[in-house]
Design a protein around this motif. Structure first.
Motif, short mmCIF file in Angstrom:
data_model
loop_
_atom_site.label_atom_id
_atom_site.label_comp_id
_atom_site.label_asym_id
_atom_site.label_seq_id
_atom_site.Cartn_x
_atom_site.Cartn_y
_atom_site.Cartn_z
N ALA A 1 43.37 -18.14 -65.29
CA ALA A 1 42.82 -18.67 -66.93
C ALA A 1 42.31 -18.19 -67.78
N GLY A 2 41.83 -16.71 -67.02
CA GLY A 2 40.94 -15.32 -68.74
C GLY A 2 39.60 -15.90 -68.98
N PRO A 3 38.84 -15.82 -69.33
CA PRO A 3 37.72 -15.45 -70.01
C PRO A 3 37.17 -17.02 -69.74
N ALA A 4 37.91 -17.46 -71.63
CA ALA A 4 37.87 -18.68 -72.63
C ALA A 4 37.62 -19.69 -71.21
N ARG A 5 38.10 -19.22 -70.24
CA ARG A 5 37.89 -21.12 -69.80
C ARG A 5 36.55 -20.89 -67.75
N ALA B 1 41.09 -32.35 -65.98
CA ALA B 1 41.74 -34.08 -65.97
C ALA B 1 39.93 -34.60 -65.15
N LEU B 2 39.01 -33.84 -64.96
CA LEU B 2 37.97 -34.12 -64.90
C LEU B 2 36.38 -34.21 -66.17
N PRO B 3 36.18 -36.26 -65.70
CA PRO B 3 35.85 -36.93 -67.27
C PRO B 3 34.69 -36.22 -67.76
N GLY B 4 35.29 -36.12 -69.37
CA GLY B 4 33.95 -35.28 -69.94
C GLY B 4 34.15 -33.99 -70.02
N LEU B 5 34.59 -33.21 -69.11
CA LEU B 5 34.49 -31.38 -69.58
C LEU B 5 35.15 -31.25 -70.22
N PRO B 6 34.24 -30.87 -71.31
CA PRO B 6 35.90 -30.30 -73.03
C PRO B 6 36.17 -29.00 -72.41
N ALA B 7 37.69 -29.14 -72.88
CA ALA B 7 38.46 -28.28 -72.19
C ALA B 7 38.12 -26.36 -73.17
N THR B 8 37.05 -26.71 -73.81
CA THR B 8 36.58 -25.11 -74.48
C THR B 8 35.15 -24.74 -73.29
N ALA B 9 34.45 -25.43 -72.59
CA ALA B 9 33.91 -24.77 -71.06
C ALA B 9 34.65 -23.97 -70.31
N ARG B 10 33.78 -22.91 -70.45
CA ARG B 10 33.14 -22.09 -69.58
C ARG B 10 33.14 -22.98 -67.92
N VAL B 11 33.98 -22.31 -67.15
CA VAL B 11 33.69 -22.98 -65.64
C VAL B 11 32.69 -21.92 -64.50
N ASN C 1 26.52 -17.16 -73.17
CA ASN C 1 25.78 -18.23 -74.07
C ASN C 1 27.03 -18.74 -75.14
N GLN C 2 27.72 -19.30 -73.68
CA GLN C 2 29.20 -19.53 -74.21
C GLN C 2 28.98 -21.46 -74.36
N TYR C 3 28.28 -22.15 -73.10
CA TYR C 3 28.03 -23.36 -73.08
C TYR C 3 26.91 -23.57 -73.99
N ASP C 4 27.71 -24.72 -74.60
CA ASP C 4 26.57 -25.69 -75.30
C ASP C 4 26.74 -27.25 -75.68
N GLN C 5 25.09 -27.47 -74.75
CA GLN C 5 24.97 -28.68 -74.26
C GLN C 5 25.19 -29.71 -75.26
N PRO D 1 28.36 -38.08 -60.68
CA PRO D 1 29.53 -39.85 -61.25
C PRO D 1 29.22 -38.99 -62.99
N GLY D 2 29.87 -39.73 -63.87
CA GLY D 2 29.29 -39.38 -65.26
C GLY D 2 30.13 -37.72 -66.21
N GLU D 3 30.01 -37.80 -67.06
CA GLU D 3 30.21 -36.88 -67.73
C GLU D 3 29.43 -35.03 -67.05
N PRO D 4 29.78 -33.70 -67.44
CA PRO D 4 28.83 -32.93 -66.91
C PRO D 4 27.42 -33.58 -68.21
N ARG D 5 26.57 -33.01 -67.64
CA ARG D 5 25.74 -32.32 -68.85
C ARG D 5 24.73 -31.06 -68.39
N LEU D 6 25.86 -30.72 -67.97
CA LEU D 6 25.20 -29.44 -66.70
C LEU D 6 26.32 -28.38 -66.97
N PRO D 7 26.34 -27.20 -67.57
CA PRO D 7 27.54 -26.00 -67.06
C PRO D 7 27.94 -26.47 -65.62
N PRO D 8 29.58 -26.43 -65.67
CA PRO D 8 30.31 -26.53 -64.77
C PRO D 8 30.77 -25.20 -63.59
#
Length: 322
Positions: free
Chosen positions: A147-151, A118-128, A318-322, A48-55
């Motif tokens: 999606a490419g390596p940016a996503r 559509a995931l709550p709180g997941l930035p569009a710039t977050a790499r999954v 080192n792409q994910y910025d918590q 639940p809630g916004e991601p606090r860890l890498p997706p």
């Protein structure tokens, strides 16, 4: 009606997901103007809630229940990642496939991309990070390429023959015994004999479920594989891997191929053929004494190998910025 093993499977799966801090959710996807009436929904599990860890996105195969396929992974993975486990279109609690686009692995990937947006709180710039097994590996590859390596960051593809051809399908049916007319008949069994043969092909070790009485197995598989059956058959027919409409090209992301050395659905030699096509940033990890589902037959090693790979790739990028 008597005892059924399906409620036991569902209970064990849901208990593992709840223990990992995951809850069920449903999201309605945006509809293109050209699509018909009716909303397309994706059912998924996530904290639940916004991601606090890498997706981390776990994509299931054609087998029963996404929760059953990933129940041994969500605990260890959720300690380091914000784990998202969707039901693909035509599976579980998600919608049947829309008539347009065709229900190919590309359409599945597009639906997952919309889910991520559509995931709550997941930035569009977050790499999954993405892990896909069997048919889910087809979808994982399609999502990573589109999606490419940016996503999409590191990609794990488990026991998924991205070079599958019609000849491979025929060889699979011959390995099964030559008694089934199509792969769909074998992969979505409705009788105990076919279900037992599928388990023999999918697992290296004999499964307790295969020793249940015929009537219990028959009841279980009919409940499992009757749901959206015609749509799933069309889904199999619409797979573009192995057709002129598909070309396997290298991915820019780090890629790990995982394969069971006794896989009788997609034999091990295909792992090395896929690796040659995917490029230099790909490595193969072979799991001994496992077949088509190493995440279920050797979960401890599977979890360790995948976590080591994902964390190393995350550290280097080192792409994910918590």
């Amino acid at each position: 009606m008597g005892f059924s093993f399906l409620p036991v499977m569902e209970y064990l799966s849901r208990r593992a997901f709840h223990a990992a801090g995951l809850c069920p959710h449903t999201v309605t996807l945006p509809r293109d103007p050209g699509e018909g009436s009716g909303a397309t929904t994706i059912h998924y599990w996530a904290p639940p809630g916004e991601p606090r860890l890498p997706p981390l996105l776990l994509i299931h195969g054609f087998g029963p229940m996404a929760t059953w396929q990933w129940r041994l992974q969500v605990g260890p993975f959720s300690r380091r990642f914000h784990v998202v486990v969707p039901d693909l279109l035509c599976f579980g609690g998600s919608s049947p496939c829309p008539s347009s686009p065709p229900p190919s692995e590309s359409a599945q990937a597009a639906a997952l991309a919309a889910l991520l947006a559509a995931l709550p709180g997941l930035p569009a710039t977050a790499r999954v990070a993405v892990v896909g097994t069997s048919y889910g590996g087809f979808v994982a590859y399609s999502l990573a390429r589109a999606a490419g390596p940016a996503r999409v960051g590191p990609v794990v593809i488990s026991n998924s023959d991205l070079l599958m051809t019609a000849e491979d399908d025929r060889a699979f049916l011959e390995r099964a015994g030559g008694e089934w007319a199509s792969a769909a008949d074998l992969l979505m069994p409705l009788d105990a004999r076919t279900a037992r043969r599928l388990m023999e092909l999918s697992f290296y070790r004999k499964q307790v479920t295969s020793m249940l009485p015929d009537f219990l197995i028959r009841e279980g598989v009919q409940n499992l594989f009757s749901d959206k059956r015609e749509e799933k058959i069309e889904l199999m027919k619409a797979i573009t891997v192995g057709t002129d409409g598909f070309q396997l090209t290298p991915l820019e992301q780090d890629v790990l191929l995982v394969w069971g050395d006794h896989d009788q659905i997609f034999p091990l030699d295909k792992a090395f053929a896929v690796k040659r096509c995917l490029g230099e940033n790909v490595r193969v990890e072979v799991f001994k004494e496992t077949a088509h589902v190493p995440q279920m037959e050797d979960p401890n090693r599977f979890n360790e190998v995948i976590l080591d790979f994902l964390l190393a790739s995350q550290k280097s990028s080192n792409q994910y910025d918590q």
